[in-house]
Design a protein around this motif. Structure first.
Motif: not given
Length: 169
Positions: A9-32
């Protein structure tokens, strides 16, 4: 078993921050998700392939943006890479759905037909043409409802265009 509370569960406040962590976060979420489904005895039914779509307003670029990320390569796209979405997107896609979409696209702009009607025709094409999964099983990917989401600079609105009570067939 991985509990949902233990998922990344990454913390981000803006869409730009989400885009920056999306690949890593989505890979971890998919694995979980896969681990969770296997722990429940549903591993054989759990698709390993997935597509994620994120969309929002980029403050840094002052534009509405959307991105697609796939968990496996295909259709000229690499796995785990964010790709900008053009003005329209059909996802998931197959050659049979592309053929149906081409026929539907020939009618786009017909007088009196709203864009939502074209979208519904595309969803019906997805329901008619199952996707072949990596295990050889055919899966209908559009089934329970069709949702239209509209983004503006200051708002996100959504509405259900249609529900299918029988679910996925």
């Amino acid at each position: 078993m991985t509990r949902r509370a233990d998922w990344p569960s990454p913390q981000f406040c803006t869409f730009d921050e989400l885009v920056a962590v999306a690949p890593e976060h989505l890979r971890a979420t998919h694995a979980a998700y896969i681990e969770n489904m296997e722990a429940r005895g549903l591993g054989a039914l759990t698709p390993r392939q997935a597509e994620f779509v994120i969309a929002g307003h980029s403050q840094g670029r002052d534009s509405l943006e959307g991105y697609l990320l796939r968990t496996s390569p295909g259709s000229g796209l690499e796995a785990w890479t964010l790709y900008p979405i053009p003005d329209d997107l059909i996802s998931p896609i197959s050659d049979r759905i592309i053929e149906a979409a081409s026929e539907i696209a020939a009618d786009v702009g017909a007088p009196g037909e709203a864009p939502e009607a074209w979208a519904m025709r595309l969803v019906e094409a997805q329901r008619t043409h199952p996707l072949m999964m990596e295990n050889g099983r055919e899966v209908v990917v559009a089934g329970v409802f069709c949702q239209l989401t509209t983004l503006t600079r200051s708002d996100i609105s959504t509405k259900i265009l249609r529900r299918w009570p029988e679910g996925m067939r």
